[in-house]
Write an enzyme that holds these catalytic residues in place. Structure first.
Site, short mmCIF file in Angstrom:
data_model
loop_
_atom_site.label_atom_id
_atom_site.label_comp_id
_atom_site.label_asym_id
_atom_site.label_seq_id
_atom_site.Cartn_x
_atom_site.Cartn_y
_atom_site.Cartn_z
CG HIS A 106 6.76 13.09 9.47
ND1 HIS A 106 6.04 12.89 7.80
CD2 HIS A 106 7.89 12.44 9.23
CE1 HIS A 106 7.29 11.81 8.25
NE2 HIS A 106 7.80 11.79 8.06
CD GLN A 131 -11.30 2.07 -1.29
OE1 GLN A 131 -11.72 1.93 0.46
NE2 GLN A 131 -12.01 3.00 -1.68
CD GLN A 166 11.05 12.21 11.86
OE1 GLN A 166 9.95 10.93 11.70
NE2 GLN A 166 11.80 12.40 11.28
CG ASN A 194 -6.95 6.60 5.56
OD1 ASN A 194 -6.87 5.67 5.77
ND2 ASN A 194 -6.79 7.11 4.54
CD GLU A 217 2.45 -33.31 25.94
OE1 GLU A 217 1.37 -33.96 24.54
OE2 GLU A 217 3.16 -32.78 26.34
CG HIS A 275 1.40 -37.75 19.69
ND1 HIS A 275 -0.65 -37.62 19.39
CD2 HIS A 275 1.75 -36.62 19.26
CE1 HIS A 275 -0.52 -36.40 18.92
NE2 HIS A 275 0.42 -36.23 18.62
CD GLU A 327 9.07 5.88 13.21
OE1 GLU A 327 8.67 5.44 12.16
OE2 GLU A 327 8.70 6.94 13.94
CG HIS A 328 13.65 7.73 13.22
ND1 HIS A 328 11.80 8.68 12.97
CD2 HIS A 328 13.37 6.86 12.06
CE1 HIS A 328 11.39 7.92 11.73
NE2 HIS A 328 12.20 7.65 11.07
CG ASP A 336 13.07 9.86 6.94
OD1 ASP A 336 12.95 8.22 7.97
OD2 ASP A 336 12.71 10.69 6.78
CB SER A 345 7.10 10.25 12.19
OG SER A 345 7.99 10.22 11.94
CE1 TYR A 366 -4.43 2.09 0.81
CE2 TYR A 366 -2.77 3.55 1.27
CZ TYR A 366 -4.10 2.44 0.80
OH TYR A 366 -5.11 4.06 0.72
#
Length: 463
Positions: A287, A216, A284, A239, A440, A445, A352-353, A386, A262, A139
């Site tokens: 963003h 979708q 950052q 999103n 068991e 088995h 994250e960074h 990045d 971010s 995506y």
């Protein structure tokens, strides 16, 4: 517009530090219930009606009145035409970034992505077979908010892993569509295609692509339609609707992660230019308003200089309003007792960074356990990671770096265990397995193991 950015000033020596620090870190991943319900409805509709539902939602949300899915499919010719239309400097930049990303992930594959076997003393073969996924879906955000770098970071490791088909979806909303804030009633047949994204698809080796997006598109990937093939895994950002849809289809398909806002954390010892650090915090913050930028530093006067640079540089930024809201709402400048304490706090955040803005970064790196990516030294700006340094920029957020990793070749592979027990091995292993299986209460088995023994004992009752 007279904007100011005042990140929260904290000191670890303050009695209320822990409470204030925790409050500043807090971010809720809860999804709006209306979004959740809408996404559930879209997923069910696409699963039921396939292409017809995808066409309807693309018309409604993106303003693209396509009569068939073929009108929404991009071709290899479209990718090549987009690449050829770019200025030479952009073509060269795409090639250079792609080459570095590919080189890094090829090294990653050699280090951790190969099959292996060994035989033990009795001749039993044990090992692991590593195979790529057959088909993945990527995506890519589209329209004006398009990120060709994200396409490279998702498609190239999949390609290096050996994935057979890489299918891309990228929304191309028409001007005035719901996705861009309008009515979505116009009969556009082609939305706003981002040339850089299509060119990146050419460079990265995308197999097929469709100009669809939203929940979708995720549903089409998960369940398949007459036109869009079902995939094994879905990766890439989107999103709130895309994130909710990925969360709901997990289990039917794999997903990479559910990403939060971010983040950047800068550990500074006061040796780097203050304006460099201020701009790294901006990188950052620009963003979105929920992005988080934090500075940890044992030098109070240096923190003052960084704040002065924030004041000076903010009016120069085209996205100054977003930066200001991010820094005011979630940013922090934290005075620590020393760099050791700064490293300990960094591990609590698991950012994250993580930038180690120091003239001796390798002194502090061994103390850092949790981060999506660690950028060592003042010259290593997060923005290089990045785009073109090589390691993947799809990173865990919201503290999940405590237990998860950057996107990589391993995300597009799966592992099968290999077991070939020799006749000699069956004698010793069979006794062990039978004993545990009887314990068991699983006689079949146990008996399956015992039947391969040279001297087959009578079947026992479970213990």
């Amino acid at each position: 517009m007279n904007l100011t950015a005042r990140p929260l000033r904290l000191s670890t020596a303050s009695a209320g530090f822990d409470a204030e620090f925790k409050a500043r870190l807090h971010w809720s991943a809860d999804t709006d219930t209306a979004i959740e319900q809408r996404v559930a409805d879209i997923l069910a509709d696409v699963q039921r009606r396939g292409d017809a539902a995808v066409l309807e939602y693309t018309r409604r949300f993106d303003g693209l009145a396509a009569q068939s899915m073929s009108q929404l499919e991009l071709t290899q010719g479209d990718f090549k035409q987009a690449f050829d239309s770019l200025p030479a400097a952009q073509r060269d930049a795409l090639r250079a970034a792609a080459a570095r990303v590919r080189s890094y992930h090829e090294a990653q594959k050699k280090a951790s992505g190969e099959s292996w076997t060994y035989r033990d003393a009795d001749g039993t073969l044990l090992g692991q077979k590593v195979t790529p996924l057959d088909r993945v879906g990527i995506y890519v955000p589209g329209g004006k908010a398009a990120y060709p770098s994200s396409l490279l970071m998702n498609a190239i490791p999949a390609h290096v892993a050996g994935v057979g088909e890489i299918i891309m979806v990228v929304p191309t909303p028409a001007k005035g569509s719901v996705a861009t804030g309008g009515t979505g009633e116009q009969a556009a047949t082609q939305g706003e295609r981002n040339v850089l994204v299509l060119a990146a698809a050419y460079v990265a080796g995308v197999t097929r692509a469709f100009t669809i997006g939203g929940a979708q598109a995720v549903a089409a990937f998960a369940y398949g339609t007459a036109t869009v093939p079902a995939v094994d895994k879905i990766t890439g950002p989107g999103n709130a609707y895309v994130a909710s849809a990925k969360r709901r289809v997990f289990g039917t398909v794999g997903i990479d992660m559910i990403a939060g806002p971010s983040e950047i954390l800068v550990l500074a010892d006061g040796t780097a230019p203050a304006d460099w650090v201020a701009m790294d915090l901006f990188s950052q913050a620009e963003h979105d308003e929920l992005a988080q930028s934090i500075l940890l530093c044992p030098d109070a006067s240096y923190i003052d200089r960084v704040q002065a640079e924030i004041d000076r540089l903010l009016p120069l930024m085209p996205r100054a309003e977003i930066i200001a809201k991010s820094l005011n709402g979630r940013g922090a400048l934290i005075h620590t007792r020393n760099m050791e304490e700064a490293c300990e706090i960094s591990n609590r955040i698991a950012p994250e960074h993580l930038e180690v803005s120091s003239d001796e970064p390798h002194r502090w790196e061994p103390l850092l356990r949790h981060a999506g990516a660690i950028f060592l030294g003042a010259y290593t700006s997060e923005s290089l990671g990045d785009y073109c340094a090589g390691p993947n920029h799809v990173l865990p957020t919201s503290g999940t770096a405590r237990f998860s990793s950057p996107l990589g070749v391993y995300d597009f592979q799966k592992r099968s265990s290999l077991i070939e027990v020799s006749e000699a091995g069956a004698q010793s292993l069979g006794l062990v397995a039978a004993e545990l299986a009887y314990g068991e209460g699983l006689q079949a088995h146990a008996r399956a193991a015992e039947m391969r023994l040279a001297n087959v004992p009578p079947m026992r009752e479970s213990s």
